[in-house]
Write a protein that holds these residues in place. Structure first.
Motif, PDB file in Angstrom:
ATOM      1  N   PRO A 105       0.816  -1.220   0.000  1.00 31.35           N
ATOM      2  CA  PRO A 105       0.000   0.000   0.000  1.00 31.35           C
ATOM      3  C   PRO A 105       0.844   1.263   0.000  1.00 31.35           C
ATOM      4  N   LEU A 106       0.360   2.268  -0.729  1.00 28.70           N
ATOM      5  CA  LEU A 106       1.023   3.564  -0.809  1.00 28.70           C
ATOM      6  C   LEU A 106       0.369   4.584   0.102  1.00 28.70           C
ATOM      7  N   GLN A 107      -0.774   4.227   0.699  1.00 32.38           N
ATOM      8  CA  GLN A 107      -1.492   5.132   1.594  1.00 32.38           C
ATOM      9  C   GLN A 107      -2.389   4.302   2.491  1.00 32.38           C
ATOM     10  N   ASP A 108      -2.837   4.911   3.578  1.00 30.54           N
ATOM     11  CA  ASP A 108      -3.770   4.193   4.448  1.00 30.54           C
ATOM     12  C   ASP A 108      -5.199   4.499   4.022  1.00 30.54           C
ATOM     13  N   GLY A 109      -6.138   3.818   4.656  1.00 31.71           N
ATOM     14  CA  GLY A 109      -7.544   3.996   4.304  1.00 31.71           C
ATOM     15  C   GLY A 109      -8.087   2.764   3.600  1.00 31.71           C
ATOM     16  N   LYS A 123      -8.714  -2.714   3.770  1.00 36.76           N
ATOM     17  CA  LYS A 123      -8.511  -1.648   4.737  1.00 36.76           C
ATOM     18  C   LYS A 123      -7.050  -1.619   5.166  1.00 36.76           C
ATOM     19  N   VAL A 124      -6.379  -0.522   4.861  1.00 31.56           N
ATOM     20  CA  VAL A 124      -4.965  -0.364   5.198  1.00 31.56           C
ATOM     21  C   VAL A 124      -4.861   0.520   6.439  1.00 31.56           C
ATOM     22  N   LYS A 125      -4.291  -0.033   7.507  1.00 28.11           N
ATOM     23  CA  LYS A 125      -4.172   0.714   8.756  1.00 28.11           C
ATOM     24  C   LYS A 125      -3.054   1.748   8.657  1.00 28.11           C
ATOM     25  N   PRO A 126      -3.235   2.911   9.254  1.00 32.17           N
ATOM     26  CA  PRO A 126      -2.153   3.905   9.252  1.00 32.17           C
ATOM     27  C   PRO A 126      -1.023   3.482  10.181  1.00 32.17           C
ATOM     28  N   LEU A 127       0.178   3.931   9.879  1.00 33.19           N
ATOM     29  CA  LEU A 127       1.298   3.686  10.783  1.00 33.19           C
ATOM     30  C   LEU A 127       1.131   4.546  12.028  1.00 33.19           C
ATOM     31  N   PRO A 128       1.502   4.030  13.185  1.00 34.70           N
ATOM     32  CA  PRO A 128       1.312   4.812  14.422  1.00 34.70           C
ATOM     33  C   PRO A 128       2.201   6.049  14.444  1.00 34.70           C
ATOM     34  N   GLU A 129       1.679   7.107  15.022  1.00 34.78           N
ATOM     35  CA  GLU A 129       2.456   8.343  15.192  1.00 34.78           C
ATOM     36  C   GLU A 129       3.363   8.247  16.418  1.00 34.78           C
ATOM     37  N   ALA A 130       2.915   7.518  17.431  1.00 38.40           N
ATOM     38  CA  ALA A 130       3.703   7.396  18.664  1.00 38.40           C
ATOM     39  C   ALA A 130       5.006   6.672  18.383  1.00 38.40           C
ATOM     40  N   GLY A 131       6.091   7.277  18.750  1.00 37.15           N
ATOM     41  CA  GLY A 131       7.396   6.659  18.609  1.00 37.15           C
ATOM     42  C   GLY A 131       7.989   6.733  17.212  1.00 37.15           C
ATOM     43  N   LYS A 132       7.342   7.463  16.308  1.00 42.83           N
ATOM     44  CA  LYS A 132       7.864   7.538  14.945  1.00 42.83           C
ATOM     45  C   LYS A 132       9.130   8.385  14.926  1.00 42.83           C
ATOM     46  N   PRO A 133      10.282   7.832  14.475  1.00 32.43           N
ATOM     47  CA  PRO A 133      11.526   8.601  14.452  1.00 32.43           C
ATOM     48  C   PRO A 133      11.495   9.703  13.381  1.00 32.43           C
ATOM     49  N   SER A 161      15.638   4.283   9.706  1.00 33.42           N
ATOM     50  CA  SER A 161      14.595   3.731  10.580  1.00 33.42           C
ATOM     51  C   SER A 161      13.507   3.060   9.742  1.00 33.42           C
ATOM     52  N   TYR A 162      12.825   2.116  10.361  1.00 34.65           N
ATOM     53  CA  TYR A 162      11.769   1.380   9.674  1.00 34.65           C
ATOM     54  C   TYR A 162      10.721   0.933  10.683  1.00 34.65           C
ATOM     55  N   PHE A 163       9.555   0.579  10.177  1.00 38.39           N
ATOM     56  CA  PHE A 163       8.486   0.048  11.021  1.00 38.39           C
ATOM     57  C   PHE A 163       8.465  -1.461  10.863  1.00 38.39           C
ATOM     58  N   ASP A 164       8.576  -2.166  11.981  1.00 34.21           N
ATOM     59  CA  ASP A 164       8.567  -3.623  11.989  1.00 34.21           C
ATOM     60  C   ASP A 164       7.132  -4.097  12.255  1.00 34.21           C
ATOM     61  N   PRO A 165       6.446  -4.657  11.243  1.00 32.99           N
ATOM     62  CA  PRO A 165       5.046  -5.054  11.449  1.00 32.99           C
ATOM     63  C   PRO A 165       4.890  -6.245  12.389  1.00 32.99           C
ATOM     64  N   VAL A 166       5.951  -7.036  12.579  1.00 34.70           N
ATOM     65  CA  VAL A 166       5.862  -8.195  13.475  1.00 34.70           C
ATOM     66  C   VAL A 166       5.751  -7.730  14.925  1.00 34.70           C
ATOM     67  N   THR A 167       6.585  -6.764  15.308  1.00 36.83           N
ATOM     68  CA  THR A 167       6.556  -6.241  16.678  1.00 36.83           C
ATOM     69  C   THR A 167       5.689  -4.992  16.805  1.00 36.83           C
ATOM     70  N   ALA A 168       5.171  -4.497  15.650  1.00 37.32           N
ATOM     71  CA  ALA A 168       4.354  -3.277  15.621  1.00 37.32           C
ATOM     72  C   ALA A 168       5.077  -2.108  16.297  1.00 37.32           C
ATOM     73  N   SER A 169       6.360  -1.964  15.963  1.00 37.60           N
ATOM     74  CA  SER A 169       7.145  -0.888  16.567  1.00 37.60           C
ATOM     75  C   SER A 169       8.187  -0.383  15.565  1.00 37.60           C
ATOM     76  N   TYR A 170       8.676   0.828  15.822  1.00 41.64           N
ATOM     77  CA  TYR A 170       9.713   1.416  14.979  1.00 41.64           C
ATOM     78  C   TYR A 170      11.085   0.963  15.456  1.00 41.64           C
ATOM     79  N   LYS A 171      11.973   0.731  14.508  1.00 46.02           N
ATOM     80  CA  LYS A 171      13.344   0.341  14.814  1.00 46.02           C
ATOM     81  C   LYS A 171      14.297   1.322  14.119  1.00 46.02           C
ATOM     82  N   LYS A 172      15.465   1.510  14.722  1.00 45.44           N
ATOM     83  CA  LYS A 172      16.472   2.409  14.155  1.00 45.44           C
ATOM     84  C   LYS A 172      17.808   1.693  14.034  1.00 45.44           C
ATOM     85  N   VAL A 173      18.481   1.938  12.907  1.00 44.44           N
ATOM     86  CA  VAL A 173      19.830   1.420  12.688  1.00 44.44           C
ATOM     87  C   VAL A 173      20.706   2.622  12.344  1.00 44.44           C
ATOM     88  N   ALA A 174      21.824   2.783  13.050  1.00 49.86           N
ATOM     89  CA  ALA A 174      22.691   3.940  12.836  1.00 49.86           C
ATOM     90  C   ALA A 174      24.115   3.491  12.556  1.00 49.86           C
TER      91      ALA A 174
END
Length: 226
Positions: free
Chosen positions: A38-42, A98-108, A205-218
């Motif tokens: 998906p390119l957008q939610d909704g 139905k495509v769920k939006p990515l969460p805003e909480a914790g978004k890097p 950074s990326y969103f991991d759908p398995v853990t439903a959380s954002y991850k960061k690699v630096a």
């Protein structure tokens, strides 16, 4: 249509399975397989698909000949004098997803739409070169997810460095679900003044759908000498 579409390896349309529907047995053929990113939610609607199918029937006056009947039942080619061909259009019903939006909480701040599980590296082609040479920074995103949509992370270039347009190479296994492989960004740059420099930490950074959380690699800062 709201999706990035990646076709999987197409099935052999001569292969089929047998399934029952309303008490009758049918041959079931798989026409196409694809991955949708998906390119957008909704709510996004997949439009109807239409397939024209040529169906052959054995003529009534040809049924009495055993050779015709055996050949028809075993899929052998028969002449036009023994067959009737009819064209039937088959149309699927639209499908809503139905495509769920990515969460805003914790978004890097560095998040730019990558969804899946990834690793990230940054390397210099050479760590020592002169002012009349061009340096090259290579960024590699490896993993599985929406790799075809991944873009290069932001880089806080030192003011003495002048970067140029990057070259992007996709090395993707599109038959895997989700798509896996790597995406390579090669960025040439020049430096006009001799000295010791650092390319600062680069964050992906990326969103991991398995853990439903954002991850960061630096990456670590990369030192080089001009």
């Amino acid at each position: 249509n709201g999706f990035s579409v990646i076709d999987l390896q197409q099935p052999d349309v001569t292969d089929y399975a047998r399934e029952k529907l309303n008490g009758r047995e049918y041959n079931v053929y798989t026409i196409r397989k694809a991955q949708l990113y998906p390119l957008q939610d909704g709510t996004i609607e997949l439009e109807s698909a239409t397939l024209e199918n040529n169906i052959q029937f054995l003529k009534e006056d040809a049924k009495g000949m055993q050779d015709n009947l055996d050949g028809f039942m075993n899929g052998f080619s028969l002449g036009d004098d023994a067959l009737i061909t009819e064209t039937v259009s088959l149309t699927s019903k639209p499908v809503s997803i139905k495509v769920k939006p990515l969460p805003e909480a914790g978004k890097p701040i560095s998040f730019n739409g990558a969804v899946g599980k990834f690793d990230f590296t940054a390397t210099l082609e050479k760590n020592s070169f002169s002012t009349d040479e061009t340096g090259k920074l290579t960024l590699v995103v490896t993993g599985a997810g929406n790799l075809q949509l991944v873009t290069a992370p932001e880089i806080n270039w030192p003011v003495q460095l002048e970067p140029f347009e990057s070259t992007v190479t996709d090395e993707l296994l599109q038959t895997n679900v989700p798509v896996s492989g790597r995406k390579i960004f090669e960025i040439p740059f020049t430096v006009q003044v001799a000295g010791n420099y650092n390319i600062p930490t680069i964050e992906f950074s990326y969103f991991d759908p398995v853990t439903a959380s954002y991850k960061k690699v630096a990456t670590k800062p990369i030192a080089f000498t001009i």
